[in-house]
Design an enzyme around this catalytic site. Sequence first.
Site, PDB file in Angstrom:
ATOM      1  CD  GLU A 122      43.936  54.124 -47.158  1.00 20.58           C
ATOM      2  OE1 GLU A 122      44.475  53.914 -45.689  1.00 20.58           O
ATOM      3  OE2 GLU A 122      45.571  54.429 -47.064  1.00 20.58           O
ATOM      4  CE  LYS A 124      39.017  57.475 -38.227  1.00 22.81           C
ATOM      5  NZ  LYS A 124      38.864  56.685 -36.822  1.00 22.81           N
ATOM      6  CG  ASP A 126      35.541  52.005 -34.735  1.00 20.86           C
ATOM      7  OD1 ASP A 126      36.080  52.628 -34.613  1.00 20.86           O
ATOM      8  OD2 ASP A 126      34.018  52.076 -34.312  1.00 20.86           O
ATOM      9  CE1 TYR A 234      44.845  51.811 -40.646  1.00 18.19           C
ATOM     10  CE2 TYR A 234      46.816  52.798 -40.146  1.00 18.19           C
ATOM     11  CZ  TYR A 234      46.042  52.427 -39.454  1.00 18.19           C
ATOM     12  OH  TYR A 234      45.966  52.774 -38.262  1.00 18.19           O
ATOM     13  CE  LYS A 324      34.851  59.620 -36.523  1.00 13.76           C
ATOM     14  NZ  LYS A 324      35.466  60.400 -35.397  1.00 13.76           N
ATOM     15  CB  CYS A 418      13.292  32.723 -11.373  1.00 20.82           C
ATOM     16  SG  CYS A 418      13.401  32.468 -12.780  1.00 20.82           S
ATOM     17  CB  CYS A 421      10.849  29.132 -12.000  1.00 24.04           C
ATOM     18  SG  CYS A 421      12.336  28.988 -10.922  1.00 24.04           S
ATOM     19  CB  CYS A 436      16.701  32.031 -11.987  1.00 25.87           C
ATOM     20  SG  CYS A 436      15.690  29.888 -11.168  1.00 25.87           S
ATOM     21  CB  CYS A 441      14.657  27.227 -13.014  1.00 29.82           C
ATOM     22  SG  CYS A 441      14.227  28.684 -15.289  1.00 29.82           S
TER      23      CYS A 441
END
Length: 676
Positions: A122, A124, A126, A234, A324, A418, A421, A436, A441
């Site tokens: 199957e 694995k 995560d 599962y 793994k 910024c 601008c 900003c 801007c």
Amino acid sequence: MSEKRRSDGRAAERIDELRRQIQRHDYLYYVLDQPEISDAEYDRLFRELQNLEADNPDLITADSPTQRVGAPPSERFEKARHLAPMLSLQNAFDESEVKAFDQRVRKFLGISSEKGLSYVVEPKLDGLACSFRYERGRLVRATTRGDGETGEVVTANARTMKALPLVLRDREPPRLLEARGEVLMHRRDFEGLNKQREEAGERVFANPRNAAAGSLRQLDPGITGKRPLDVFFYDLVEEGWPESRFESQWEKLEEIRSMGLKTTPLSRRVNGIGEALTQYQELLDSRHEVSFEMDGAVIKLDDLDHQRRLGSVARSPRWALAFKFPPEEALTEVKDIAVQVGRTGILTPVAKLRTVVVGGVRVSNASLHNQDEIDRKDVRIGDYVYVHRAGDVIPQVLRVVREKRPDRARRFHMPTSCPRCGGEVVRESGEVAHRCRNVSCPAQLQGRLEHFASRTGMDIDGLAGRTIEQLIESGLVREPADLYRLRVADLERMERMGAKSASNLVNAIERSKRVSLRKFIHALGIRHVGEHVAGVLARRFGSVQALFDLPIEDLTSVREIGPEVAGSVRSFFDSPQNRRAVEGLLEVGVSPEPEQVSRDTPFADKTVVFTGALEKMTRDEAKAEVERRGGRASGTVSRKTDLVVAGPGAGGKLSTARRYGIEIVDEETFLSMLGG
Ligand code: IVH
């Protein structure tokens, strides 16, 4: 001192160190959902500890992380005991370990190497393991894995997951069963969620698994309900465990599926360990085509009778193995850290990398999200870093290789102005994001103008999306006041804009000059200032100029204005660019007018509470109408409430109102009261 004892001493020291590190990472991972290292790195630490302990068995203590798998459930949730323990899996990192596993199993069962054992392979998954208890086919409890014996009860949250049936399809469901599976978030959903969070100035999740864990372990199920979670099953345990009515894992998977519980379509039953390895390779090859993250293959002995005979050691079954996948990480150099300005004004630092291939894709940029993330990972310009792809697209910087840090490495600091601008950059308290705050801007102009022109702002008909985009691109509009300088001739030149619509738009813009102060303040797009707060500011202070230099205490002294709103209003008007933008609007003839509060109405000095849905107007609009008539809108029903307006879906507030004998009306009656 003998040679042996000295090496023992060194081993003991290293074991101590490893245990401390692992404990810390367990806490970061399981309790805070904020890991600092990759799974691969964690596995390396854990392995090293396991090996050292295997060589020095007298140094094993009951509190070593190897003697317990999983972390203690956190304090926030109620705990419940699983029907059968939720075990963890031994890991394998190469083929020889998988073959050795097959050998061990055969030897134990006394089965010769000619006969291939049947295995189920199957993916694995995560995510995070959960157990779902069904009584007579009805979902009664959802529990996280926790320490394997007891987990956290997250039933209310789990019930919001669409993929989780509340009732099994089984006609004659067993009295009691627990279905086990993995709650996860698909990569695409994870990216969407993180994008949203980044735009809202919230912490981003490091990977889909943390996003899933963080979403399921919310105190407010309403939040979980908005998160795109999925679940794949599962395993199945029933009363009488470890006895079972099934003969094989494969049969179990089929039963799980027929009960209406989701399983992944990627599981296969194979003959012999050779085929299991082939199936592992197939899963590995399909890794990027699959919509969710897998971190390996789980190889399970198919025959349940064999499983029972093998049993488990140290909380892992002897009959299963997690093979793994190799980590998808690559080492590269941070050439620079650039700053991007998003649509909402948030500044995002981006690592400019020496191009490197990660999982088959060339990567040359990686988001560093915000200053906190950079500080936490201590990423500096010139550093060597490991990058990986979280989800499938967004590359992330995992960690810095300290040993490789060159002397010329430089720390990064968020700019104070910024980069688009030159406007001032601020970080509001309690926020991770730098923003900003200049309303003009260019990076933010599109979003700002859309909001400015919208119905709840200046209400300029025909000014939206593509039109605004063209106005900005052509350079005709650089700040809101420029809208009022547009002529029909300017607009006619734009695509899909005839003479008629151009003159309609100019007229609509002209008409918007007469606007209520409330809508004008709302149109400015000050953070945390929605329609309702805009109305409060308008009524209380009477003009926009009054807000320019208003001390923050004057703002917070208003009942409806909290420190967050007050700070945001203050910060907005402290920006010279914003003041100029507002003055610009007044100069071109925009004349916001304070609303007349009429006292001769059924709402004068009355407290009104809204509950349930309104169909004809938004709740903010309804509140504003009440306030314009001298009333007050409140969020909670108390004995002082005069009127409750109840719509479909009204709940607790309505029953409280009934209990107190408060007048209750529906939306229609409310509308006629407004009219009268
Ligand atoms: S079986 C034997 N099957 O892996 C009992 N676990 O390390 C172990 N996991 O906590 C569970 N995919 O979160 C099993 N197809 C799968 C799995 C799987 C992911 C996770 C699960 C468990 C951990 C064990």
